[in-house]
Design an enzyme around this catalytic site. Structure first.
Site, PDB file in Angstrom:
ATOM      1  N   ARG A  80       1.744  -4.210  12.299  1.00 39.91           N
ATOM      2  CA  ARG A  80       1.135  -4.479  13.602  1.00 39.91           C
ATOM      3  C   ARG A  80       1.707  -5.803  14.111  1.00 39.91           C
ATOM      4  NH1 ARG A  80      -0.349   0.113  13.939  1.00 39.91           N
ATOM      5  NH2 ARG A  80      -2.466   0.899  13.960  1.00 39.91           N
ATOM      6  N   GLY A 110       0.848  -1.201   0.000  1.00 39.15           N
ATOM      7  CA  GLY A 110       0.000   0.000   0.000  1.00 39.15           C
ATOM      8  C   GLY A 110       0.875   1.239   0.000  1.00 39.15           C
ATOM      9  N   ARG A 111       0.368   2.289   0.639  1.00 42.79           N
ATOM     10  CA  ARG A 111       1.117   3.560   0.671  1.00 42.79           C
ATOM     11  C   ARG A 111       2.495   3.365   1.315  1.00 42.79           C
ATOM     12  NH1 ARG A 111      -4.538   5.702   2.170  1.00 42.79           N
ATOM     13  NH2 ARG A 111      -4.162   4.230   3.832  1.00 42.79           N
ATOM     14  N   GLU A 127       2.026  -4.912  22.911  1.00 48.57           N
ATOM     15  CA  GLU A 127       2.782  -3.700  23.283  1.00 48.57           C
ATOM     16  C   GLU A 127       2.228  -3.063  24.555  1.00 48.57           C
ATOM     17  OE1 GLU A 127       2.602  -1.050  19.938  1.00 48.57           O
ATOM     18  OE2 GLU A 127       3.368  -2.579  18.584  1.00 48.57           O
ATOM     19  N   HIS A 159       7.480   1.244  18.691  1.00 57.07           N
ATOM     20  CA  HIS A 159       6.369   1.713  17.846  1.00 57.07           C
ATOM     21  C   HIS A 159       6.505   3.221  17.556  1.00 57.07           C
ATOM     22  CE1 HIS A 159       1.963   0.742  16.632  1.00 57.07           C
ATOM     23  NE2 HIS A 159       2.496   1.666  15.834  1.00 57.07           N
TER      24      HIS A 159
HETATM   25  P1  NAP Z   1      -2.676   1.063   2.897  1.00 51.19           P
HETATM   26  O1  NAP Z   1      -2.253   2.104   1.918  1.00 51.19           O
HETATM   27  O2  NAP Z   1      -4.133   0.796   3.072  1.00 51.19           O
HETATM   28  O3  NAP Z   1      -1.911  -0.281   2.525  1.00 51.19           O
HETATM   29  C1  NAP Z   1      -2.234  -1.513   3.049  1.00 51.19           C
HETATM   30  C2  NAP Z   1      -1.843  -2.564   2.030  1.00 51.19           C
HETATM   31  O4  NAP Z   1      -2.052  -3.850   2.612  1.00 51.19           O
HETATM   32  C3  NAP Z   1      -2.659  -2.510   0.751  1.00 51.19           C
HETATM   33  O5  NAP Z   1      -1.802  -2.611  -0.352  1.00 51.19           O
HETATM   34  C4  NAP Z   1      -3.569  -3.727   0.832  1.00 51.19           C
HETATM   35  O6  NAP Z   1      -3.802  -4.320  -0.441  1.00 51.19           O
HETATM   36  C5  NAP Z   1      -2.710  -4.657   1.662  1.00 51.19           C
HETATM   37  N1  NAP Z   1      -3.510  -5.679   2.328  1.00 51.19           N
HETATM   38  C6  NAP Z   1      -4.798  -5.620   2.734  1.00 51.19           C
HETATM   39  N2  NAP Z   1      -5.162  -6.794   3.263  1.00 51.19           N
HETATM   40  C7  NAP Z   1      -4.094  -7.604   3.167  1.00 51.19           C
HETATM   41  C8  NAP Z   1      -3.866  -8.953   3.498  1.00 51.19           C
HETATM   42  N3  NAP Z   1      -4.837  -9.703   4.057  1.00 51.19           N
HETATM   43  N4  NAP Z   1      -2.663  -9.476   3.234  1.00 51.19           N
HETATM   44  C9  NAP Z   1      -1.688  -8.725   2.691  1.00 51.19           C
HETATM   45  N5  NAP Z   1      -1.840  -7.457   2.329  1.00 51.19           N
HETATM   46  C10 NAP Z   1      -3.035  -6.894   2.587  1.00 51.19           C
HETATM   47  O7  NAP Z   1      -2.138   1.422   4.364  1.00 51.19           O
HETATM   48  P2  NAP Z   1      -0.769   2.164   4.744  1.00 51.19           P
HETATM   49  O8  NAP Z   1      -1.018   3.613   4.890  1.00 51.19           O
HETATM   50  O9  NAP Z   1       0.310   1.688   3.836  1.00 51.19           O
HETATM   51  O10 NAP Z   1      -0.552   1.538   6.219  1.00 51.19           O
HETATM   52  C11 NAP Z   1      -0.357   0.154   6.376  1.00 51.19           C
HETATM   53  C12 NAP Z   1      -0.336  -0.217   7.839  1.00 51.19           C
HETATM   54  O11 NAP Z   1       0.856   0.244   8.453  1.00 51.19           O
HETATM   55  C13 NAP Z   1      -1.432   0.413   8.703  1.00 51.19           C
HETATM   56  O12 NAP Z   1      -2.651  -0.285   8.588  1.00 51.19           O
HETATM   57  C14 NAP Z   1      -0.853   0.354  10.096  1.00 51.19           C
HETATM   58  O13 NAP Z   1      -1.271  -0.807  10.768  1.00 51.19           O
HETATM   59  C15 NAP Z   1       0.660   0.298   9.854  1.00 51.19           C
HETATM   60  N6  NAP Z   1       1.311   1.503  10.380  1.00 51.19           N
HETATM   61  C16 NAP Z   1       2.295   1.383  11.312  1.00 51.19           C
HETATM   62  C17 NAP Z   1       2.916   2.521  11.806  1.00 51.19           C
HETATM   63  C18 NAP Z   1       4.031   2.441  12.815  1.00 51.19           C
HETATM   64  O14 NAP Z   1       4.231   3.411  13.554  1.00 51.19           O
HETATM   65  N7  NAP Z   1       4.776   1.361  12.885  1.00 51.19           N
HETATM   66  C19 NAP Z   1       2.513   3.792  11.369  1.00 51.19           C
HETATM   67  C20 NAP Z   1       1.523   3.869  10.402  1.00 51.19           C
HETATM   68  C21 NAP Z   1       0.922   2.730   9.914  1.00 51.19           C
HETATM   69  P3  NAP Z   1      -4.786  -3.648  -1.528  1.00 51.19           P
HETATM   70  O15 NAP Z   1      -4.148  -2.364  -1.930  1.00 51.19           O
HETATM   71  O16 NAP Z   1      -4.821  -4.638  -2.627  1.00 51.19           O
HETATM   72  O17 NAP Z   1      -6.100  -3.458  -0.810  1.00 51.19           O
END
Ligand code: NAP
Length: 310
Positions: A229, A150-151, A258, A276
């Site tokens: 996560r 994703g992003r 956590e 985190h």
């Molecule tokens: P995003 O743009 O929605 O990207 C999520 C990606 O995961 C999408 O490409 C989606 O595929 C894919 N996905 C959905 N279900 C899946 C599955 N069952 N198996 C494998 N891939 C799957 O979200 P983002 O902005 O990149 O953020 C992603 C995650 O990072 C967040 O949800 C959050 O939990 C985590 N995060 C962590 C921190 C930190 O501080 N460590 C900070 C921010 C976010 P599709 O595009 O095909 O739907």
């Protein structure tokens, strides 16, 4: 009284929220049930975070709730089904944190593979005066499999490519505009890559997606980096593989329970651990806070919110 909102956790926008709304601070209240009983009929908005969320019981306790504005992009601890049923708008804070989280992913990957924390301790403890650190592994030439492109996953991949890393990815569907090799089978991708970069959402759908079979397929020369996560990884299986040399290393910003971190991880030299902090810079936390405020302001001004989840 103005518009009354319920805030579930402390945020860097406390002052702005208190300026614009009548805020009820749930996390500072000892008797939460009594507070809710008193204020529930008047609460129109909720401010929460991707760590604290809002469960069904809380959403259902607030009959006049219109919007949940969440701080963070991940919304796994918010009961989205319940919000939909109740026609409550949910917003998050995507995009503004993408670069910082991708930076931390790269930092953890390099720190873990090149033993940067161990080298730092080695210098500080004066061990350099009489010893040398063992050699480490080279990043260039490795194959990285991104779980969830994703992003954030794409931002990590774009950073890793100039380091000489080849990118592949796994997710629910192949992306039309992406040339990197796609896998619909995570075990198959784990078998083919050196580094598993976890960047998918948390929640029930991805719970323990990276399980013992995936870790076995990654193998004793493989690395895991998780900035998504803790719930996405079968943590005991990963720790066991790290302790017993069936996985080469791990760079972890997130954990299953956590801020509790498995004791065994703390003793290992082949891990880099972070509390985190993916989005934890002044600029990004300010931008996330502003987006929480802007979503609330738009909604209560009768305009469409900026970053709607449902
Ligand atoms: P995003 O743009 O929605 O990207 C999520 C990606 O995961 C999408 O490409 C989606 O595929 C894919 N996905 C959905 N279900 C899946 C599955 N069952 N198996 C494998 N891939 C799957 O979200 P983002 O902005 O990149 O953020 C992603 C995650 O990072 C967040 O949800 C959050 O939990 C985590 N995060 C962590 C921190 C930190 O501080 N460590 C900070 C921010 C976010 P599709 O595009 O095909 O739907």
């Amino acid at each position: 009284m103005g518009i009354e909102i319920l805030q579930t956790t402390a945020l860097p926008i406390n002052a702005a929220l208190q300026r614009d709304y009548t805020v009820h601070a749930l996390w500072q209240t000892a008797d939460k049930a009594a507070l809710l009983k008193d204020i529930a009929p008047r609460i129109r908005g909720m401010v929460t975070s991707g760590g604290v969320g809002a469960d069904r019981a809380l959403i259902e306790a607030l009959p006049k709730l219109e919007i949940i504005s969440s701080f963070g992009v991940g919304y796994d601890p918010i009961d989205i089904d319940c919000a939909k049923e109740r026609k409550v708008i949910v917003t998050n804070t995507p995009d503004v944190l993408t670069d910082d989280v991708a930076d931390v992913a790269m930092a953890l990957m390099l720190a873990m593979m090149r033993r940067i924390p161990q080298g730092d301790a080695f210098v500080r403890q004066g061990r350099w005066l009489k010893d040398k650190l063992p050699l480490t592994d080279k990043l260039g030439g490795k194959v990285m499999g991104v779980v969830g492109l994703g992003r954030i996953g794409q931002a990590i991949a774009r950073r890793a490519e100039p380091f000489g890393v080849e990118i592949r990815y796994f997710g629910p569907r192949k992306k039309a505009d992406i040339a990197w090799q796609y896998y619909g089978d995570l075990v198959a991708m784990a078998r083919d890559v050196d580094i598993l970069m976890i960047a998918c959402p948390g929640g029930k759908e991805t719970e323990q997606l990276v399980n013992a079979a995936v870790i076995d397929a990654l193998g004793s020369k493989g690395y895991i980096v998780n900035i998504a996560r803790g719930s996405v990884v079968e943590e005991p299986a990963m720790v066991d593989a790290l302790v017993n040399g069936r996985l080469a290393g791990a760079g972890l910003d997130v954990f299953a329970n956590e801020p509790q971190v498995p004791e065994a991880l703390l003793k290992l030299d082949n891990v880099a651990l972070a509390p985190h902090v993916g989005s934890a810079t002044h600029a990004t936390r300010a931008a996330m806070g502003q987006l929480v405020l802007d979503n609330l302001a738009a909604h209560f001004a009768g305009k469409p919110v900026l970053t709607r989840v449902v």
